[in-house]
Design a protein around this motif. Structure first.
Motif, PDB file in Angstrom:
ATOM      1  N   UNK A 125      39.745  45.609  31.772  1.00  0.00           N
ATOM      2  CA  UNK A 125      39.252  44.312  31.305  1.00  0.00           C
ATOM      3  C   UNK A 125      38.066  44.502  30.371  1.00  0.00           C
ATOM      4  N   UNK A 126      37.134  45.378  30.749  1.00  0.00           N
ATOM      5  CA  UNK A 126      35.979  45.641  29.888  1.00  0.00           C
ATOM      6  C   UNK A 126      36.418  46.151  28.524  1.00  0.00           C
ATOM      7  N   UNK A 127      37.405  47.033  28.527  1.00  0.00           N
ATOM      8  CA  UNK A 127      37.857  47.618  27.261  1.00  0.00           C
ATOM      9  C   UNK A 127      38.494  46.580  26.356  1.00  0.00           C
ATOM     10  N   UNK A 128      39.364  45.721  26.914  1.00  0.00           N
ATOM     11  CA  UNK A 128      40.032  44.746  26.056  1.00  0.00           C
ATOM     12  C   UNK A 128      39.038  43.714  25.526  1.00  0.00           C
ATOM     13  N   UNK A 129      38.008  43.384  26.305  1.00  0.00           N
ATOM     14  CA  UNK A 129      36.993  42.451  25.812  1.00  0.00           C
ATOM     15  C   UNK A 129      36.223  43.056  24.647  1.00  0.00           C
ATOM     16  N   UNK A 130      35.934  44.352  24.722  1.00  0.00           N
ATOM     17  CA  UNK A 130      35.259  45.021  23.599  1.00  0.00           C
ATOM     18  C   UNK A 130      36.174  45.085  22.385  1.00  0.00           C
ATOM     19  N   UNK A 131      37.434  45.413  22.598  1.00  0.00           N
ATOM     20  CA  UNK A 131      38.384  45.507  21.486  1.00  0.00           C
ATOM     21  C   UNK A 131      38.545  44.174  20.776  1.00  0.00           C
ATOM     22  N   UNK A 132      38.527  43.084  21.547  1.00  0.00           N
ATOM     23  CA  UNK A 132      38.736  41.759  20.980  1.00  0.00           C
ATOM     24  C   UNK A 132      37.440  41.114  20.499  1.00  0.00           C
ATOM     25  N   UNK A 133      36.302  41.786  20.707  1.00  0.00           N
ATOM     26  CA  UNK A 133      35.008  41.229  20.299  1.00  0.00           C
ATOM     27  C   UNK A 133      34.677  39.947  21.037  1.00  0.00           C
ATOM     28  N   UNK A 134      35.062  39.882  22.303  1.00  0.00           N
ATOM     29  CA  UNK A 134      34.885  38.665  23.082  1.00  0.00           C
ATOM     30  C   UNK A 134      33.500  38.617  23.707  1.00  0.00           C
ATOM     31  N   UNK A 135      32.863  37.445  23.625  1.00  0.00           N
ATOM     32  CA  UNK A 135      31.564  37.252  24.272  1.00  0.00           C
ATOM     33  C   UNK A 135      31.757  37.280  25.783  1.00  0.00           C
ATOM     34  N   UNK A 136      30.801  37.818  26.520  1.00  0.00           N
ATOM     35  CA  UNK A 136      30.943  37.905  27.977  1.00  0.00           C
ATOM     36  C   UNK A 136      30.957  36.514  28.615  1.00  0.00           C
ATOM     37  N   UNK A 137      31.571  36.374  29.785  1.00  0.00           N
ATOM     38  CA  UNK A 137      31.604  35.077  30.462  1.00  0.00           C
ATOM     39  C   UNK A 137      30.207  34.598  30.844  1.00  0.00           C
ATOM     40  N   UNK A 138      30.006  33.303  30.724  1.00  0.00           N
ATOM     41  CA  UNK A 138      28.731  32.695  31.156  1.00  0.00           C
ATOM     42  C   UNK A 138      28.848  32.289  32.624  1.00  0.00           C
ATOM     43  N   UNK A 139      29.983  31.715  32.982  1.00  0.00           N
ATOM     44  CA  UNK A 139      30.253  31.326  34.368  1.00  0.00           C
ATOM     45  C   UNK A 139      31.339  32.236  34.938  1.00  0.00           C
ATOM     46  N   UNK A 140      30.929  33.409  35.392  1.00  0.00           N
ATOM     47  CA  UNK A 140      31.875  34.396  35.902  1.00  0.00           C
ATOM     48  C   UNK A 140      31.898  34.372  37.423  1.00  0.00           C
ATOM     49  N   UNK A 141      33.090  34.437  37.976  1.00  0.00           N
ATOM     50  CA  UNK A 141      33.272  34.555  39.415  1.00  0.00           C
ATOM     51  C   UNK A 141      34.070  35.827  39.664  1.00  0.00           C
ATOM     52  N   UNK A 142      33.458  36.792  40.356  1.00  0.00           N
ATOM     53  CA  UNK A 142      34.139  38.050  40.640  1.00  0.00           C
ATOM     54  C   UNK A 142      35.005  37.897  41.897  1.00  0.00           C
ATOM     55  N   UNK A 143      36.271  38.265  41.776  1.00  0.00           N
ATOM     56  CA  UNK A 143      37.173  38.140  42.925  1.00  0.00           C
ATOM     57  C   UNK A 143      38.395  39.019  42.738  1.00  0.00           C
ATOM     58  N   UNK A 144      38.942  39.479  43.859  1.00  0.00           N
ATOM     59  CA  UNK A 144      40.246  40.158  43.851  1.00  0.00           C
ATOM     60  C   UNK A 144      41.239  39.372  44.711  1.00  0.00           C
ATOM     61  N   UNK A 145      40.861  38.167  45.100  1.00  0.00           N
ATOM     62  CA  UNK A 145      41.717  37.342  45.955  1.00  0.00           C
ATOM     63  C   UNK A 145      42.716  36.575  45.101  1.00  0.00           C
ATOM     64  N   UNK A 146      43.992  36.919  45.243  1.00  0.00           N
ATOM     65  CA  UNK A 146      45.010  36.212  44.463  1.00  0.00           C
ATOM     66  C   UNK A 146      45.212  34.788  44.957  1.00  0.00           C
ATOM     67  N   UNK A 147      45.043  34.537  46.265  1.00  0.00           N
ATOM     68  CA  UNK A 147      45.206  33.179  46.788  1.00  0.00           C
ATOM     69  C   UNK A 147      44.087  32.269  46.268  1.00  0.00           C
ATOM     70  N   UNK A 148      42.852  32.782  46.233  1.00  0.00           N
ATOM     71  CA  UNK A 148      41.760  31.991  45.677  1.00  0.00           C
ATOM     72  C   UNK A 148      41.978  31.756  44.187  1.00  0.00           C
ATOM     73  N   UNK A 149      42.418  32.791  43.475  1.00  0.00           N
ATOM     74  CA  UNK A 149      42.632  32.642  42.038  1.00  0.00           C
ATOM     75  C   UNK A 149      43.630  31.549  41.723  1.00  0.00           C
ATOM     76  N   UNK A 150      44.735  31.506  42.460  1.00  0.00           N
ATOM     77  CA  UNK A 150      45.737  30.466  42.213  1.00  0.00           C
ATOM     78  C   UNK A 150      45.164  29.073  42.490  1.00  0.00           C
TER      79      UNK A 150
END
Length: 305
Positions: free
Chosen positions: A212-237
């Motif tokens: 994810x870090x690499x593709x954001x750098x490749x695309x020149x994307x600004x970092x998220x302002x409201x980021x929520x870190x999670x690996x929970x697929x049920x929460x994500x849905x």
């Protein structure tokens, strides 16, 4: 047709027994067949392999040079098949050790449900345990012997000590939104979209975080302002269904929702995030028969797509 697909177990059984007995008649008695049936089976095998395997030797018979070469392979192959049948019969009738599977979210929502259904339908008596979680946690459990195998992305080389990886397919990271999201259906998106919407991101230490870090750098994307870190697929849905969030996740996790149109992939090139997904086992020991049977189910499932 491939020769190996034309050779049947009965061909190997007849050939190995004739070679062992050095007599078609005695082999026929051992196999509970007629002598003409054994002779016919040997002739079929010779036609398939394209060379004589048995020759007359006076009033008896002997193996040809080609037959001697073929015998060692035929014998070991027949022994392996008989051993597999015996092992399968054993785990099918006796309550064996539990099959303990670790699954990353990438496969827990796609490959794993069907594989578990196949295992239960097989009639095997071994209890089945499926554990999901972060890659690092699952690999630690695998090394300690708390899991028999893990299905997920290939770990970084430094995390592969004492482990073996078998690739089954490849997966990539995607940026997805609900079909009701303002960005859904757009042909291109701005580089600052992550600063204008809540974003679910994989935490540091998760297996897809570096991708994810690499593709954001490749695309020149600004970092998220409201980021929520999670690996929970049920929460994500659930979060995507109730907000205008963006979820950065492995495509396999949300393949069903993308297929149904509930979620939509944003037009962001993530080709460089493609990574191998497969079976991870310990190098030091071999999983028990029921676990190997489950691994074969996973191989068949992924081969079918």
């Amino acid at each position: 047709m491939d020769i190996s697909r034309r050779i049947k177990i009965r061909h190997l059984e007849a050939f190995v027994e004739v070679a062992r007995q050095k007599s078609v008649g005695r082999a026929a008695i051992t196999l509970s067949l007629t002598q003409p049936a054994v002779t016919r089976t040997i002739r079929e095998l010779e036609q398939i392999v394209g060379t004589p395997l048995i020759e007359r030797d006076g009033r008896g018979i002997r193996l040809s040079h080609q037959g001697e070469v073929f015998l060692s392979h035929a014998g070991s192959g027949l022994a392996a098949v008989r051993g597999g049948i015996a092992a399968l019969a054993n785990v099918a009738t006796v309550a064996g050790p539990p099959v303990r599977i670790g699954a990353l979210p990438t496969v827990s929502a796609t490959i794993m449900p069907g594989a578990v259904a196949d295992f239960l339908a097989s009639g095997l008596k071994s209890p089945l345990m499926v554990t999901t979680g972060e890659n690092r946690v699952l690999l630690d459990q695998l090394r300690k012997g708390d899991l028999d195998l893990v299905m997920g992305r290939m770990p970084a080389p430094e995390n592969m000590a004492s482990l073996r990886f078998e690739q089954l397919y490849r997966d990539r990271v995607v940026f997805i939104v609900s079909s009701r999201h303002p960005l859904a259906g757009q042909r291109q998106v701005a580089a600052d979209i992550l600063s204008r919407h809540p974003v679910l991101v994989p935490p540091a230490g998760s297996i897809i975080h570096p991708f994810v870090e690499r593709v954001m750098l490749e695309q020149g994307m600004a970092p998220p302002v409201q980021a929520v870190e999670t690996v929970s697929d049920s929460f994500g849905r659930a979060f995507l269904r109730s907000t205008n969030a963006i979820w950065i996740i492995s495509r396999g996790v949300v393949a069903a929702e993308l297929g149904s149109g509930e979620f939509v992939e944003l037009p962001i090139d993530t080709g460089t995030t493609m990574g191998a997904v497969g079976l991870i086992t310990r190098e030091t020991d071999r999983p028990h028969d029921a676990a190997l049977f489950f691994a074969d189910i996973l191989r068949r499932r992924t081969a079918l797509g």
